[in-house]
Design a protein around this motif. Structure first.
Motif, PDB file in Angstrom:
ATOM      1  N   SER A   1       0.814  -1.138   0.039  1.00 42.46           N
ATOM      2  CA  SER A   1      -0.085   0.030   0.047  1.00 42.46           C
ATOM      3  C   SER A   1       0.826   1.256   0.026  1.00 42.46           C
ATOM      4  O   SER A   1       2.044   1.064   0.529  1.00 42.46           O
ATOM      5  N   TRP A   2       0.382   2.266  -0.574  1.00 44.74           N
ATOM      6  CA  TRP A   2       1.029   3.384  -0.566  1.00 44.74           C
ATOM      7  C   TRP A   2       0.685   4.470   0.282  1.00 44.74           C
ATOM      8  O   TRP A   2       1.195   5.761   0.368  1.00 44.74           O
ATOM      9  N   LEU A   3      -0.300   4.446   1.232  1.00 41.05           N
ATOM     10  CA  LEU A   3      -0.715   5.248   2.421  1.00 41.05           C
ATOM     11  C   LEU A   3       0.325   4.938   3.398  1.00 41.05           C
ATOM     12  O   LEU A   3       0.798   3.581   3.779  1.00 41.05           O
ATOM     13  N   PRO A   4       0.989   6.039   3.923  1.00 33.30           N
ATOM     14  CA  PRO A   4       2.017   5.774   5.134  1.00 33.30           C
ATOM     15  C   PRO A   4       1.529   5.102   6.200  1.00 33.30           C
ATOM     16  O   PRO A   4       2.371   4.213   6.565  1.00 33.30           O
ATOM     17  N   SER A   5       0.383   5.171   6.521  1.00 32.76           N
ATOM     18  CA  SER A   5      -0.029   4.208   7.524  1.00 32.76           C
ATOM     19  C   SER A   5      -0.396   2.783   7.551  1.00 32.76           C
ATOM     20  O   SER A   5      -0.570   1.961   8.410  1.00 32.76           O
ATOM     21  N   GLU A   6      -0.390   2.562   6.247  1.00 34.88           N
ATOM     22  CA  GLU A   6      -0.577   1.132   5.729  1.00 34.88           C
ATOM     23  C   GLU A   6       0.577   0.204   5.079  1.00 34.88           C
ATOM     24  O   GLU A   6       0.691  -0.958   5.260  1.00 34.88           O
ATOM     25  N   GLY A   7       1.407   1.083   4.342  1.00 31.02           N
ATOM     26  CA  GLY A   7       2.510   0.411   3.631  1.00 31.02           C
ATOM     27  C   GLY A   7       3.502  -0.203   4.561  1.00 31.02           C
ATOM     28  O   GLY A   7       3.820   0.333   5.765  1.00 31.02           O
TER      29      GLY A   7
ATOM     30  N   PRO B   1       9.770  13.874   3.023  1.00 32.65           N
ATOM     31  CA  PRO B   1       9.733  13.811   4.173  1.00 32.65           C
ATOM     32  C   PRO B   1      10.031  14.998   5.167  1.00 32.65           C
ATOM     33  O   PRO B   1      10.590  15.804   4.538  1.00 32.65           O
ATOM     34  N   LEU B   2       9.310  15.169   6.258  1.00 32.43           N
ATOM     35  CA  LEU B   2       9.521  16.220   7.093  1.00 32.43           C
ATOM     36  C   LEU B   2      10.688  16.411   7.491  1.00 32.43           C
ATOM     37  O   LEU B   2      11.525  17.719   7.453  1.00 32.43           O
ATOM     38  N   MET B   3      11.483  15.427   7.683  1.00 28.29           N
ATOM     39  CA  MET B   3      12.772  15.662   8.199  1.00 28.29           C
ATOM     40  C   MET B   3      13.616  14.497   7.221  1.00 28.29           C
ATOM     41  O   MET B   3      13.152  13.524   6.763  1.00 28.29           O
TER      42      MET B   3
ATOM     43  N   GLY C   1      10.968   8.893   8.532  1.00 28.69           N
ATOM     44  CA  GLY C   1      10.109   7.543   7.792  1.00 28.69           C
ATOM     45  C   GLY C   1       8.805   8.168   7.704  1.00 28.69           C
ATOM     46  O   GLY C   1       8.159   9.306   7.592  1.00 28.69           O
ATOM     47  N   ALA C   2       7.925   6.986   7.573  1.00 26.86           N
ATOM     48  CA  ALA C   2       6.597   7.104   6.887  1.00 26.86           C
ATOM     49  C   ALA C   2       5.532   8.016   7.963  1.00 26.86           C
ATOM     50  O   ALA C   2       4.712   8.723   7.421  1.00 26.86           O
ATOM     51  N   ALA C   3       6.090   8.126   9.296  1.00 22.16           N
ATOM     52  CA  ALA C   3       5.251   9.053  10.140  1.00 22.16           C
ATOM     53  C   ALA C   3       5.510  10.570   9.800  1.00 22.16           C
ATOM     54  O   ALA C   3       4.681  11.211  10.340  1.00 22.16           O
ATOM     55  N   GLY C   4       6.413  10.639   8.915  1.00 21.30           N
ATOM     56  CA  GLY C   4       6.838  12.270   8.525  1.00 21.30           C
ATOM     57  C   GLY C   4       6.620  12.468   7.048  1.00 21.30           C
ATOM     58  O   GLY C   4       7.291  13.279   6.496  1.00 21.30           O
ATOM     59  N   TRP C   5       5.586  11.691   6.384  1.00 23.04           N
ATOM     60  CA  TRP C   5       5.326  11.834   5.027  1.00 23.04           C
ATOM     61  C   TRP C   5       3.976  12.316   5.142  1.00 23.04           C
ATOM     62  O   TRP C   5       3.016  11.653   4.942  1.00 23.04           O
ATOM     63  N   PRO C   6       3.661  13.761   5.136  1.00 25.21           N
ATOM     64  CA  PRO C   6       2.417  14.221   4.933  1.00 25.21           C
ATOM     65  C   PRO C   6       1.638  13.896   3.534  1.00 25.21           C
ATOM     66  O   PRO C   6       2.046  13.842   2.556  1.00 25.21           O
TER      67      PRO C   6
ATOM     68  N   ALA D   1      -4.351   5.448  14.027  1.00 25.14           N
ATOM     69  CA  ALA D   1      -5.629   4.603  14.188  1.00 25.14           C
ATOM     70  C   ALA D   1      -5.215   3.215  14.702  1.00 25.14           C
ATOM     71  O   ALA D   1      -4.078   2.899  14.545  1.00 25.14           O
ATOM     72  N   PRO D   2      -5.977   2.265  15.351  1.00 27.45           N
ATOM     73  CA  PRO D   2      -5.697   1.037  15.647  1.00 27.45           C
ATOM     74  C   PRO D   2      -5.162   0.019  14.874  1.00 27.45           C
ATOM     75  O   PRO D   2      -4.118  -0.687  15.069  1.00 27.45           O
ATOM     76  N   ASP D   3      -5.428   0.164  13.517  1.00 29.71           N
ATOM     77  CA  ASP D   3      -5.044  -0.718  12.667  1.00 29.71           C
ATOM     78  C   ASP D   3      -3.728  -0.079  11.859  1.00 29.71           C
ATOM     79  O   ASP D   3      -3.476  -0.618  11.109  1.00 29.71           O
ATOM     80  N   SER D   4      -3.362   1.272  12.350  1.00 26.39           N
ATOM     81  CA  SER D   4      -2.145   1.733  11.507  1.00 26.39           C
ATOM     82  C   SER D   4      -0.801   0.868  11.880  1.00 26.39           C
ATOM     83  O   SER D   4      -0.507   0.597  13.014  1.00 26.39           O
ATOM     84  N   ARG D   5       0.040   0.594  10.860  1.00 25.10           N
ATOM     85  CA  ARG D   5       1.244   0.065  10.939  1.00 25.10           C
ATOM     86  C   ARG D   5       2.146   1.067  11.802  1.00 25.10           C
ATOM     87  O   ARG D   5       3.164   0.541  12.122  1.00 25.10           O
ATOM     88  N   LEU D   6       1.758   2.250  12.126  1.00 23.40           N
ATOM     89  CA  LEU D   6       2.603   3.252  12.777  1.00 23.40           C
ATOM     90  C   LEU D   6       2.144   3.368  14.249  1.00 23.40           C
ATOM     91  O   LEU D   6       2.970   4.134  14.885  1.00 23.40           O
TER      92      LEU D   6
END
Length: 536
Positions: A50-56, A72-74, A170-175, A130-135
């Motif tokens: 998946s290309w959604l940062p919270s899923e991929g 990336p924010l950083m 990482g993905a947590a910082g990709w708006p 979200a509870p199902d978020s990989r992050l």
């Protein structure tokens, strides 16, 4: 796979000037002046779910696509420091429990909506936490993201964390656009909308993903390319030959034998990087007999690292690894290197015999009965040979080792569930050491070995609460010494990675921050595609 401060990539030419110890090609590639226009095709080692940062699941192939669509924010600079990239600044309070991020003005998502603090908060609350978020687990200590004003937001943490900026690399910082994600609903992962240099066009799963130039990109004059096509080509030989035949323009690989073969191609530049990610061995310390340190030490002392490296095709190219950090990392320790339990068959046999002849042995088997266990590894040809070598080395002790080839996705799930005996993996990462060790050796989902230690906990507290470099280096060294004594993991050799390109591709390792600071190059076979151009 496995546990995922950077180092600069080594620019490469084709075929000569090798440094055998570092695995780098010393000839540099002159980028020249930027050229606008053109398209390229990039061959990747795998597809991403998946290309959604919270899923991929964003390993190296996914990162390459992500850096086209998202900013990336950083990011990491050439010296390994984490600095603002899409963000304008990130400042902590005195006790490092609040981090205030300021965004650059005038940045918009690909759908035309603004990147502002409200968008960050919506993404954080609705998707990342979200509870199902990989992050969700990674961000567990972040209790809230609060809007200060239009371009300012504050991350509030439940405890001090000096390593927090690394999370936003990482993905947590990709708006991504919360408006577009909400409109796409369950299909958001197949329709990514970021702020990056390229807009998503189409995705045929397991075939190709196409992006095109973002004409409204916030970095003036970039990107240079008009279009990029990413193609997952899992077979190493096929991907290599696709580069040779010019069916693709860029080939990504983490296989040593592939990297070496690519050096011999005419009119190809090799952008190589030997970072802190190493081939390794993982042992499930929650399961007998691996809960006994004597067994772990015996198995590791029985391992011929040079033999493993040879099987993986890295002889003379990748040095043996002794810790989570490569020799060019600021966190590398000579003391840890000196204490690594190296190849010693006599010591291995002594420890093995001591365990199997112990009436109180943890597996409950009769005194003198040999160990019997399963070794798992993905069914790649070179990894099949690797598994057979482990089997032979441990059979020399008397152990009965059953090989169980397991597809990579299933093997990762087995490790996450701790439903395995032992197997091959990748160990280490070019990240802040607090994040690496906290993931790997505390009571969390990424502790695949199940190993925990009070001494590691004490050193993690130092890494979490101070930015003093000397104190942090000392803590990292102490953790390395504890790990060498207890060996929940072992190492083969460093993972030499490459982005091998047609000679027309330029500046793949020359990206910079908006203020001109040099970035960390083609680190771990990934590129910042906004900065890449093609000459005819």
């Amino acid at each position: 796979m496995g546990l995922l401060l950077g180092t600069a990539a080594c620019g490469g030419g084709s075929g000569d000037g090798e440094d055998a110890e570092a695995g780098a090609v010393s000839e540099s590639v002159e980028a020249g002046d930027p050229v606008e226009g053109g398209s390229i095709t990039v061959g990747l080692e795998a597809e991403t779910n998946s290309w959604l940062p919270s899923e991929g699941t964003f390993n190296q192939p996914g990162l390459n696509v992500a850096y086209a669509i998202y900013d990336p924010l950083m990011q990491r600079a050439e010296d390994g420091q984490v600095r603002p990239y899409l963000a304008e600044s990130l400042e902590p309070n005195e006790d490092l429990t609040e981090w205030t991020l300021t965004l650059r003005p005038g940045v918009t998502f690909h759908d035309g909506t603004p990147l502002n603090a409200e968008a960050l908060k919506t993404v954080f609350d609705t998707y990342l936490k979200a509870p199902d978020s990989r992050l969700a687990a990674q961000l567990a200590e972040v209790t809230s993201l609060d809007v200060v004003d239009e371009l300012t937001a504050t991350y509030t943490l439940s405890q001090t964390n000096a390593a927090f900026p690394d999370q936003l690399v990482g993905a947590a910082g990709w708006p991504f656009s919360p408006t577009a994600a909400a409109a796409a609903g369950p299909d958001a992962g197949a329709n990514p909308v970021g702020t990056g240099p390229f807009r998503f066009v189409s995705w045929q799963r397991d075939s190709r993903l196409v992006v095109e130039k973002n004409e409204d990109y916030w970095q003036e004059g970039m990107p240079y390319l008009d279009q990029i096509t990413f193609r997952p080509i899992p077979d190493e030989d096929t991907r290599l030959q696709s580069l040779r035949s010019r069916d693709i323009d860029v080939m990504q690989s983490l296989r040593q034998s592939t990297v070496i073969q690519a050096r011999d191609f005419d009119n190809v530049n090799n952008f190589e990087h030997l970072g802190s990610n190493s081939g390794g061995l993982t042992l499930n310390t929650s399961r007998p007999p691996f809960d006994d340190v004597r067994v772990r030490q015996a198995l590791v002392h029985a391992v011929d690292q040079e033999g493993l490296i040879e099987v993986l095709g890295g002889s003379g190219v990748t040095p043996p690894q002794t810790q989570f950090w490569s020799p060019d990392s600021p966190w590398y320790s000579e003391e840890v290197a000196d204490t690594y339990p190296g190849f010693d068959p006599e010591k291995a046999q002594e420890l093995y015999d001591e365990y199997i002849n112990d009436p109180e042995r943890s597996d409950g088997k009769p005194v003198g009965e040999n160990l019997s266990f399963t070794f798992q590894c993905p069914p790649d040809p070179s990894l099949n040979e690797l598994s057979q070598l482990y089997q032979a080395l441990w059979s020399n002790l008397g152990a009965q080792v059953q090989l169980q080839p397991t597809e990579q996705a299933a093997w990762i799930q087995d490790m996450l569930a701790r439903d395995y005996d032992t197997g091959c993996t990748r160990v280490g990462a070019d990240r802040d050491p607090y994040l690496v060790f906290d993931d790997a050796f505390t009571d969390g989902p990424l502790n695949m070995t199940a190993f925990q230690d009070e001494g590691i906990d004490e050193q993690l507290e130092i890494l979490r609460t101070t930015t003093d470099t000397d104190a942090r280096k000392a803590a990292v060294e102490e953790i390395g010494l504890i790990l060498n004594e207890n060996v929940p993991n072992a190492f083969s050799g460093g993972t030499l990675t490459v982005l091998a390109t047609d000679e027309s591709i330029r500046n793949l390792d020359g990206w910079t921050f908006p203020d001109g600071t040099k970035g960390n190059g083609a680190n771990a076979s990934t590129a910042m595609w906004a900065h890449v151009w093609r000459v005819e």
